[in-house]
Design an enzyme around this catalytic site. Sequence first.
Site, mmCIF file in Angstrom:
data_model
loop_
_atom_site.group_PDB
_atom_site.id
_atom_site.type_symbol
_atom_site.label_atom_id
_atom_site.label_comp_id
_atom_site.label_asym_id
_atom_site.label_seq_id
_atom_site.Cartn_x
_atom_site.Cartn_y
_atom_site.Cartn_z
ATOM 1 N N TYR A 1 0.819 -1.214 0.000
ATOM 2 C CA TYR A 1 0.000 0.000 0.000
ATOM 3 C C TYR A 1 0.855 1.269 0.000
ATOM 4 C CZ TYR A 1 -4.040 -2.942 1.176
ATOM 5 O OH TYR A 1 -5.044 -3.893 1.169
ATOM 6 N N LYS B 1 3.232 -15.305 2.623
ATOM 7 C CA LYS B 1 3.136 -15.986 1.320
ATOM 8 C C LYS B 1 4.579 -16.239 0.895
ATOM 9 C CE LYS B 1 0.729 -17.299 -2.331
ATOM 10 N NZ LYS B 1 -0.161 -18.476 -2.329
ATOM 11 N N ASP C 1 -3.363 -17.914 1.697
ATOM 12 C CA ASP C 1 -4.505 -18.557 1.024
ATOM 13 C C ASP C 1 -5.115 -19.629 1.917
ATOM 14 O OD1 ASP C 1 -1.982 -19.612 0.637
ATOM 15 O OD2 ASP C 1 -2.370 -20.415 -1.352
ATOM 16 N N ASP D 1 -5.735 -6.602 5.859
ATOM 17 C CA ASP D 1 -6.913 -5.869 5.386
ATOM 18 C C ASP D 1 -8.001 -6.874 4.998
ATOM 19 O OD1 ASP D 1 -8.590 -3.971 4.346
ATOM 20 O OD2 ASP D 1 -7.242 -3.318 2.742
ATOM 21 N N ASP E 1 -11.427 -8.408 7.479
ATOM 22 C CA ASP E 1 -12.816 -8.254 7.034
ATOM 23 C C ASP E 1 -13.503 -9.614 6.950
ATOM 24 O OD1 ASP E 1 -12.785 -5.526 6.879
ATOM 25 O OD2 ASP E 1 -13.575 -5.441 4.831
#
Length: 353
Positions: free
Chosen positions: A138, A188, A220, A244, A248
């Site tokens: 980001y 990852k 994942d 992020d 959620d």
Amino acid sequence: MKIALLPGDGIGKEILAEAVRILEVLRGEGVAIETEAASVGGAAYDECGEPLPAATLALARDADAVLFGAVGGPQYDTLPRDKRPEKAILGLRQECDFFANLRPATVFPELAGASTLKPEVVSGLDIMIVRELTGDIYFGQPRGISGEKGSRVGFNTMHYTEAQIRRILHVGFRTARARGGRLTSVDKMNVLETTQLWRDIAEEIAPEYPDVTLSHILVDNCAMQLVRNPRQFDVIVTGNMFGDILSDEASMLTGSIGMLPSASLDAEGKGLYEPIHGSAPDIAGKGLANPLAQILSMAMMFRYTFGRADLAARIETAVRRALASGLRTADIAEPGTKPCSTAEMGTAVLKAL
Ligand code: NAD
């Protein structure tokens, strides 16, 4: 305890008012609480043309903790980006270096039916996601879109310094130590070097916390496990982008956005505490909002900034009792039942306290 009150817009004002009623009771009992309020977001833009006025930022900086409502509204959606209400949250995070985002996903037994997952999968769920807020893809440079139409290239850079990784992992370890003693680090590393570094540093730090069990999981698989068997997790620590998305996902396991608090902490434990939901313009001003996410955010403030786990537990117990009494705001009410108002729910928590 110096607390800055920033209600913001929409239901922000209504739900923060209920939290303030609780602060008044605690103050009446002799807890040394000082509060000062300031406008932020759209309300501040309306007053002085800035979503985060200098006076509001100064108040937040000077306080030990910021209790934040929510910001935003459709009337501000066409403003230039730097004037939009949401800019105030990013500004506060950056200016106060709130780099660690703590988001619990807790399912109260009374509300297990509100989740889209089966009650036997989510009942009793109590996990904490620790997300890094200041680095990752980001913020990494270079970034952009280049080239001519037809052959354009879009690019972003995943970027973490060792120092950034270390400080968020320490928050993860400390949080696990204060809870169930299990920390799951999400990366990852099979594809991304940045996250290989993340995993290496986690392994380096682990011996400093012999009372915490560290495990690693690929992002994942973590996304899958969160819906398959979410109760296997205690504390999850991860970078900005994975956090992020996963936070959620985890919040939806609980069924109601109106129930979920959050904290954003700096290195000294100073923090900004806010519900995860927005300003809900569709129900603002109607007395329908659920104030519990805001009240539970305040409980987190007592636990993480002020080291008053006793007050946090009292507030959380009071929330559970209010729910156990059968009261429900519209967002968590069973179809066909009569919902209560924001103030009625606030009063029930006060009485239980
Ligand atoms: P939202 O979270 O405000 O609302 C989504 C839905 O959930 C709405 O139907 C709303 O009525 C309901 N809801 C949310 N909180 C509730 C509560 N406490 N009790 C009962 N119902 C509740 O998200 P949105 O509609 O996408 O965004 C509205 C505005 O809020 C936008 O301007 C957005 O940018 C802003 N926003 C702000 C924050 C923040 O301040 N941290 C976070 C997200 C969105």
